[in-house]
Motif scaffolding. Structure first.
Motif, mmCIF file in Angstrom:
data_model
loop_
_atom_site.group_PDB
_atom_site.id
_atom_site.type_symbol
_atom_site.label_atom_id
_atom_site.label_comp_id
_atom_site.label_asym_id
_atom_site.label_seq_id
_atom_site.Cartn_x
_atom_site.Cartn_y
_atom_site.Cartn_z
ATOM 1 N N ILE A 25 0.843 -1.196 0.000
ATOM 2 C CA ILE A 25 0.000 0.000 0.000
ATOM 3 C C ILE A 25 0.878 1.246 0.000
ATOM 4 C CG2 ILE A 25 -1.606 1.356 1.420
ATOM 5 C CD1 ILE A 25 -2.909 -1.327 2.213
ATOM 6 N N ALA A 26 1.938 1.211 0.793
ATOM 7 C CA ALA A 26 2.835 2.369 0.859
ATOM 8 C C ALA A 26 3.470 2.654 -0.501
ATOM 9 C CB ALA A 26 3.915 2.135 1.906
ATOM 10 N N ARG A 27 3.690 1.606 -1.290
ATOM 11 C CA ARG A 27 4.260 1.781 -2.633
ATOM 12 C C ARG A 27 3.169 1.982 -3.679
ATOM 13 N NH1 ARG A 27 7.406 -2.800 -0.851
ATOM 14 N NH2 ARG A 27 6.080 -4.092 -2.125
ATOM 15 N N SER A 28 1.908 1.888 -3.288
ATOM 16 C CA SER A 28 0.753 2.045 -4.182
ATOM 17 C C SER A 28 0.828 1.134 -5.396
ATOM 18 C CB SER A 28 0.620 3.508 -4.632
ATOM 19 O OG SER A 28 0.401 4.338 -3.546
ATOM 20 N N GLU A 29 1.118 -0.130 -5.156
ATOM 21 C CA GLU A 29 1.250 -1.076 -6.258
ATOM 22 C C GLU A 29 -0.093 -1.516 -6.828
ATOM 23 O OE1 GLU A 29 3.727 -4.355 -5.176
ATOM 24 O OE2 GLU A 29 5.472 -3.084 -4.820
ATOM 25 N N SER A 30 -0.991 -1.961 -5.956
ATOM 26 C CA SER A 30 -2.257 -2.519 -6.435
ATOM 27 C C SER A 30 -3.357 -2.303 -5.401
ATOM 28 C CB SER A 30 -2.067 -4.008 -6.722
ATOM 29 O OG SER A 30 -3.281 -4.572 -7.134
ATOM 30 N N PRO A 31 -3.923 -1.104 -5.330
ATOM 31 C CA PRO A 31 -4.933 -0.813 -4.291
ATOM 32 C C PRO A 31 -6.096 -1.799 -4.212
ATOM 33 C CG PRO A 31 -4.245 1.197 -5.376
ATOM 34 C CD PRO A 31 -3.617 0.055 -6.141
ATOM 35 N N PRO A 32 -6.731 -2.201 -5.315
ATOM 36 C CA PRO A 32 -7.857 -3.146 -5.163
ATOM 37 C C PRO A 32 -7.410 -4.490 -4.569
ATOM 38 C CG PRO A 32 -7.914 -2.131 -7.338
ATOM 39 C CD PRO A 32 -6.604 -1.750 -6.702
ATOM 40 N N GLU A 33 -6.297 -4.997 -5.028
ATOM 41 C CA GLU A 33 -5.790 -6.264 -4.501
ATOM 42 C C GLU A 33 -5.415 -6.110 -3.030
ATOM 43 O OE1 GLU A 33 -1.912 -9.054 -5.099
ATOM 44 O OE2 GLU A 33 -2.854 -8.279 -6.921
ATOM 45 N N ASP A 34 -4.830 -4.968 -2.689
ATOM 46 C CA ASP A 34 -4.438 -4.719 -1.305
ATOM 47 C C ASP A 34 -5.651 -4.678 -0.390
ATOM 48 O OD1 ASP A 34 -1.803 -4.581 -2.121
ATOM 49 O OD2 ASP A 34 -1.821 -2.398 -2.303
ATOM 50 N N MET A 35 -6.736 -4.095 -0.839
ATOM 51 C CA MET A 35 -7.946 -4.050 -0.021
ATOM 52 C C MET A 35 -8.496 -5.450 0.222
ATOM 53 S SD MET A 35 -8.269 -1.035 0.968
ATOM 54 C CE MET A 35 -9.802 -1.270 1.815
ATOM 55 N N VAL A 36 -8.461 -6.278 -0.808
ATOM 56 C CA VAL A 36 -8.910 -7.664 -0.655
ATOM 57 C C VAL A 36 -8.017 -8.378 0.356
ATOM 58 C CG1 VAL A 36 -9.115 -9.893 -1.834
ATOM 59 C CG2 VAL A 36 -9.966 -7.819 -2.933
ATOM 60 N N ASP A 37 -6.710 -8.144 0.259
ATOM 61 C CA ASP A 37 -5.780 -8.763 1.204
ATOM 62 C C ASP A 37 -6.039 -8.294 2.632
ATOM 63 O OD1 ASP A 37 -4.595 -10.203 -0.823
ATOM 64 O OD2 ASP A 37 -2.846 -8.874 -0.998
ATOM 65 N N LEU A 38 -6.328 -7.000 2.806
ATOM 66 C CA LEU A 38 -6.620 -6.487 4.142
ATOM 67 C C LEU A 38 -7.874 -7.132 4.728
ATOM 68 C CD1 LEU A 38 -5.865 -2.661 3.856
ATOM 69 C CD2 LEU A 38 -4.577 -4.383 5.133
ATOM 70 N N LEU A 39 -8.893 -7.311 3.901
ATOM 71 C CA LEU A 39 -10.113 -7.979 4.376
ATOM 72 C C LEU A 39 -9.831 -9.433 4.732
ATOM 73 C CD1 LEU A 39 -12.720 -6.515 1.867
ATOM 74 C CD2 LEU A 39 -12.452 -5.958 4.298
ATOM 75 N N SER A 40 -8.996 -10.072 3.940
ATOM 76 C CA SER A 40 -8.626 -11.459 4.215
ATOM 77 C C SER A 40 -7.870 -11.573 5.534
ATOM 78 C CB SER A 40 -7.767 -11.996 3.061
ATOM 79 O OG SER A 40 -7.284 -13.277 3.360
ATOM 80 N N VAL A 41 -6.939 -10.661 5.759
ATOM 81 C CA VAL A 41 -6.167 -10.672 7.004
ATOM 82 C C VAL A 41 -7.088 -10.422 8.196
ATOM 83 C CG1 VAL A 41 -4.422 -9.393 8.309
ATOM 84 C CG2 VAL A 41 -3.957 -10.051 5.964
ATOM 85 N N ARG A 42 -8.015 -9.476 8.050
ATOM 86 C CA ARG A 42 -8.967 -9.208 9.129
ATOM 87 C C ARG A 42 -9.749 -10.468 9.483
ATOM 88 N NH1 ARG A 42 -14.276 -6.026 7.903
ATOM 89 N NH2 ARG A 42 -14.570 -8.026 6.897
ATOM 90 N N ASN A 43 -10.224 -11.163 8.465
ATOM 91 C CA ASN A 43 -10.988 -12.386 8.712
ATOM 92 C C ASN A 43 -10.129 -13.472 9.348
ATOM 93 O OD1 ASN A 43 -13.273 -11.205 7.674
ATOM 94 N ND2 ASN A 43 -12.990 -12.047 5.626
ATOM 95 N N GLN A 44 -8.868 -13.540 8.946
ATOM 96 C CA GLN A 44 -7.960 -14.521 9.528
ATOM 97 C C GLN A 44 -7.740 -14.222 11.012
ATOM 98 O OE1 GLN A 44 -4.328 -14.960 7.332
ATOM 99 N NE2 GLN A 44 -3.519 -16.516 8.687
ATOM 100 N N PHE A 45 -7.523 -12.950 11.355
ATOM 101 C CA PHE A 45 -7.374 -12.574 12.761
ATOM 102 C C PHE A 45 -8.630 -12.928 13.548
ATOM 103 C CE2 PHE A 45 -3.758 -9.622 11.937
ATOM 104 C CZ PHE A 45 -2.969 -9.975 13.015
#
Length: 67
Positions: A25-45
């Motif tokens: 996210i800090a490098r702004s590589e792929s915002p949509p993919e990053d958001m999906v990853d953040l939701l996945s991590v939240r669910n994993q936690f």
């Protein structure tokens, strides 16, 4: 390995994924993919936290049975 150990390992894995996603996210590589990853991590936690909570409740019940 114990249930608690597995859940803590899952939380550690989620933490590592969160750190990698934050770097992307800090490098702004792929915002949509990053958001999906953040939701996945939240669910994993959340899932691993629920496992820890359930294991704790089970331990308390066993103690109550034998007390």
């Amino acid at each position: 390995m114990s249930i608690t150990g597995l859940a803590l390992g899952g939380m550690e894995d989620a933490q590592n994924k969160l750190e990698r996603t934050a770097e992307r996210i800090a490098r702004s590589e792929s915002p949509p993919e990053d958001m999906v990853d953040l939701l996945s991590v939240r669910n994993q936690f959340k899932s691993n936290a629920r496992v820890l909570q359930t294991a704790d409740e089970m331990r308390k019940r066993v103690i109550d049975i034998f007390a």
